[in-house]
Design an enzyme around this catalytic site. Structure first.
Site, PDB file in Angstrom:
ATOM      1  N   LYS A 555       0.825  -1.217   0.000  1.00  0.00           N
ATOM      2  CA  LYS A 555       0.000   0.000   0.000  1.00  0.00           C
ATOM      3  C   LYS A 555       0.860   1.268   0.000  1.00  0.00           C
ATOM      4  CE  LYS A 555      -1.922  -1.324   3.813  1.00  0.00           C
ATOM      5  NZ  LYS A 555      -1.232  -2.620   3.917  1.00  0.00           N
ATOM      6  N   THR A 556       1.869   1.288   0.868  1.00  0.00           N
ATOM      7  CA  THR A 556       2.710   2.490   0.969  1.00  0.00           C
ATOM      8  C   THR A 556       3.478   2.721  -0.326  1.00  0.00           C
ATOM      9  OG1 THR A 556       2.975   2.104   3.343  1.00  0.00           O
ATOM     10  CG2 THR A 556       4.537   3.602   2.291  1.00  0.00           C
ATOM     11  N   ASP A 609       0.629   7.737   6.064  1.00  0.00           N
ATOM     12  CA  ASP A 609       0.935   6.310   6.010  1.00  0.00           C
ATOM     13  C   ASP A 609       0.599   5.613   7.332  1.00  0.00           C
ATOM     14  OD1 ASP A 609       1.933   3.966   4.877  1.00  0.00           O
ATOM     15  OD2 ASP A 609       3.916   4.310   5.738  1.00  0.00           O
ATOM     16  N   ASP A 610       0.079   4.385   7.207  1.00  0.00           N
ATOM     17  CA  ASP A 610      -0.123   3.517   8.372  1.00  0.00           C
ATOM     18  C   ASP A 610      -0.913   4.243   9.464  1.00  0.00           C
ATOM     19  OD1 ASP A 610       0.094   1.095   9.508  1.00  0.00           O
ATOM     20  OD2 ASP A 610       2.265   1.128   9.819  1.00  0.00           O
ATOM     21  N   LYS A 637     -10.642  16.693   6.425  1.00  0.00           N
ATOM     22  CA  LYS A 637     -11.837  17.337   5.863  1.00  0.00           C
ATOM     23  C   LYS A 637     -11.630  18.822   5.567  1.00  0.00           C
ATOM     24  CE  LYS A 637     -15.047  14.268   8.308  1.00  0.00           C
ATOM     25  NZ  LYS A 637     -16.144  14.185   9.314  1.00  0.00           N
ATOM     26  N   LYS A 714       5.306  -7.550  -0.536  1.00  0.00           N
ATOM     27  CA  LYS A 714       6.443  -7.192   0.322  1.00  0.00           C
ATOM     28  C   LYS A 714       6.997  -8.434   1.011  1.00  0.00           C
ATOM     29  CE  LYS A 714       7.580  -3.721   3.824  1.00  0.00           C
ATOM     30  NZ  LYS A 714       6.999  -2.665   4.704  1.00  0.00           N
TER      31      LYS A 714
END
Length: 750
Positions: A555-556, A609-610, A637, A714
């Site tokens: 994902k990263t 991230d994370d 937001k 990974k």
């Protein structure tokens, strides 16, 4: 020259004017036996000096005498009893009628001054009525009575009336200066206040000086040396100086008040101080007073406030003496946030900051207002400034000096390379437009630093590598700064403080993106769509996307790849590994700073991230940081400022947790990142990685054919690298063994 018909010539003796009333008439006084009232004469005092006067008669003047007032005697250099030659003088009315006359005016007696305004229009009408059909000469001195006050006058300039007007024809527009003229009913009189005079004039016929533009006539806007701030300077000029350029009488009629304060804010190195100094040079004003905020503060009680008062002392004194005619005083405060923090927020019990703010407020817009000041404040922390300073009437014009766009960077680089170009020290291969395109999010100061770094690189080539430092003069004469010098400095020396740091995301995609199947391609395609939406859509300046999937699914890396492909000038990764050991508050501040920096750029991308790690989430309890959660909910937001666009890419392995925390609603869309789920996908990944030979991949494909697997890319990379450490005969066996032991193969034996 005027036509002269001499009908009278006589040697006469200078005398004192018999009455005060006749002294105010501006006429020479003679006996009825010598001349008639209203005639004009030349008085020759020396062989080379003649003066023209209009005469009046009075019975007390002896025949053969000609009487003058004190101002007339001073002007002509006459003494009582001096013999002068007097002759008639006839004006040529086609050439010597006064069209416009400028007169310098001041109180006759300096002690009898007052601050009452005098209407120059009424004064001009009365002057023409009193002195109609009289002669006037340049430098002539006289006394004028108006509103029971005596004024000393001196003729500064005379323009002849257009002969076309005298003939009843349209004006030709030609202006001719003359030394001697005749006042007529339709002459124009302009009063100009004498230097250092405390006289206050109002009306259209007042001082020429007040009607002149405040812009320095020698100022050239092209030579300002400020690049990339054309719009900002135009806005400042419109708000702060338009009323000062207009004729004062029109400003008075509109009831308009001048702007007295300008606040310049923005990132460091973007030209705030430079713009403030150039504003000072541009204006016909006194030399600006430049003061750094911390210099105001003093450890002794009352000294900080006294320092503020000293800055305004000259302006106060001049306004008391000259009133509306006072010149403009400019005070420039650098680092204003050092002295003007929000009142009541200081930790010190002395309250020094509060009293400094109070003193500054009272000086700019207190009970005794100063109208002859322009205060320019500069800060890169406008959030710290006391609110009372920011209202209209104080720092009324607030202007953000932001990072330059590409056009602005071209201007800045051109300014800093102009001198080199003029001396042929810039190589032909240097393309300013190319450099501007490659320096996204560089401030003006960083661009100047880039030019300096390139210059030092070029000079270093011509230094001999010997025991002593010597310059190779033969080569130095051919010195040129080349494109490679700029590119080397761009890659190694100068990095933008608010720009993209390649190191931030290069570690996440060091092995590239392995497109092991359609799911990866679809994610990158969707990411490209979101990037285009952020760039092109005015309705959605804020786009937030969440990449969610199992651990180790990449994902990263995908988020970093989407960010890099966007080529946005500002890309930052907000990662938990940079906040180890931070308290909740410091973590919130660090996250907020990333977003605040992003708002300063036209196009920005922030990768969060994370997220569950940022929130300190653990399933035991469960526990998480509500403070960080609320901060993230607000920032996800919060729309960027007008004209700015922001793409937020979040990553998480616990979508269910974010759902419970009501964070999913903060994202515009969610994209699922799957693991490798089939043997065919795993073999495709192995082929793209090229780690195994064709024979080894065929063996692995045979073993996994028809099987379902479940492993993140990974984790797969780790297993491959571990297997490659074995002998070649055992690598495939070890890889399959590791795959089983990892427990990633859910149905390996099906």
């Amino acid at each position: 020259m005027a036509a002269r018909v001499v009908i009278f010539f006589k040697t006469m003796q200078a005398a004192r004017c018999p009455t005060d009333e006749l002294s105010l008439s501006n006429c020479a006084v003679v006996s009825e036996k010598d001349l008639q009232s209203g005639e004009h004469v030349t008085v020759k005092t020396t062989p080379n000096h003649k003066f023209v006067f209009t005469v009046k008669t009075h019975h007390t003047v002896a025949p053969g005498s000609i009487a003058f007032s004190l101002p007339q005697r001073k002007w002509a250099g006459l003494s009582i009893g001096q013999e002068v030659e007097v002759a008639n003088y006839n004006f040529d009315k086609s050439k010597q009628c006064i069209g416009a006359m400028t007169i310098e005016i001041d109180f006759l007696q300096k002690k009898s001054t007052d601050s009452s305004p005098y209407d120059s229009d009424k004064m001009a009408a009365e002057f023409i009525q009193q002195f109609n059909n009289q002669s006037f000469s340049v430098t002539q001195q006289l006394v004028f009575s108006f509103c029971d006050k005596l004024f000393g006058l001196m003729v500064k300039d005379i323009e002849a009336m257009d002969a076309s007007i005298l003939r009843g024809e349209p004006a030709s527009g030609k202006k001719q200066k003359i030394d001697i003229g005749l006042m007529v009913g339709n002459s124009q009189v302009i009063f100009e206040k004498a230097n250092s005079s405390s006289l206050t004039l109002v009306g259209k016929a007042k001082t020429k000086e007040a009607r002149q533009t405040i812009i320095n006539p020698e100022w050239n806007f092209e030579k300002m040396g400020i690049g990339g701030l054309d719009k900002e300077f135009s806005d400042i000029f419109r708000r702060a100086f338009a009323s000062r350029v207009f004729p004062p009488d029109i400003v008075e009629q509109m009831g308009c008040k001048h702007v007295k304060g300008i606040m310049l804010f923005g990132p460091p190195g973007c030209g705030k101080t430079l713009m403030a100094r150039q504003i000072g040079k541009m204006l016909n004003a006194r030399e600006p007073k430049v003061v750094n905020g911390p210099e105001i503060l003093n450890k002794y009680v009352g000294e900080s406030e006294a320092n503020i008062r000293k800055l305004f002392a000259d302006a106060e004194d001049e306004q008391k003496r000259l009133g509306a005619n006072s010149g403009l005083h400019i005070i420039i405060f650098d680092e204003l946030d050092a002295i003007c923090k929000q009142r009541g927020t200081g930790a010190s019990s002395t309250g020094v900051h509060d009293t400094v703010v109070n003193q500054l407020l009272s000086k700019i817009d207190g009970v005794e207002q100063l109208n002859n000041i322009l205060v320019i404040g500069m800060t890169n922390r406008p959030d710290l400034i006391d609110d009372a300073l920011m209202r209209p009437g104080r720092f009324e014009v607030k202007m953000e000096i932001s990072l330059p766009d590409e056009k602005g960077r071209v201007q800045i680089l051109t300014i800093h390379t102009n001198k080199m170009r003029g001396y042929n020290l810039l190589a032909p291969d240097v393309d300013i437009k190319e450099l501007a395109a490659d320096t996204k999010n560089y401030s003006g100061a960083e661009l100047e630093g880039l030019v300096r770094a390139a210059q030092s690189t070029a000079m270093n080539r011509h230094i001999k590598a010997t025991a002593t430092v010597e310059v190779d003069m033969e080569k130095a004469e051919k010195l040129q700064v080349t494109r490679s010098d700029f590119m080397g400095s761009l890659n190694n020396d100068i990095k933008p403080a608010f720009g993209t740091n390649q190191e931030d995301y290069s570690n996440y995609i060091m092995n590239g993106i392995i497109k092991w199947g359609d799911p990866v391609t679809h994610v990158l395609d969707d990411g490209e769509l979101l990037v285009q939406q952020t760039k092109n859509s005015d309705r959605t300046p804020l786009v937030a996307v969440l990449l969610e999937g199992p651990p180790h699914s990449g994902k990263t890396a995908l988020a970093a790849q989407i960010a890099e492909d966007s080529e946005f000038p500002f890309i930052k990764i907000c990662s938990p590994d940079k906040m180890i050991g931070h308290s909740e508050i410091s973590k919130c501040q660090a996250i907020k700073k990333v977003f605040d920096d992003a708002y300063k750029s036209q196009l920005s991308c922030v990768v969060v991230d994370d997220i569950e790690r940022l929130l300190d989430y653990v399933p035991i309890g469960p526990r998480f940081s509500n403070l960080v959660l609320q901060a993230l909910l607000v920032l996800l937001k919060k729309a960027p400022p007008k004209g700015r666009k922001l793409l937020i890419i979040g990553t998480t392995s616990r979508k269910d947790v974010l759902q419970e925390m009501e964070m999913l609603d903060a994202f515009s869309t969610t994209i699922h990142i799957p693991n490798i789920s089939t043997g065919e996908q795993l073999v495709d990944a192995l082929e793209l990685l090229g780690s195994f030979t064709d024979k080894e991949r065929a063996s692995i494909a045979h073993q996994l054919k028809g099987k379902r697997v479940w492993i993140g890319i990974k984790k797969l990379l780790v297993l491959i690298e571990m297997s490659l450490q074995m002998d070649q005969d055992y690598r495939v066996t070890k890889f399959l063994s590791l795959l089983r032991d990892e427990g990633a193969d859910r149905s390996f034996y099906e």
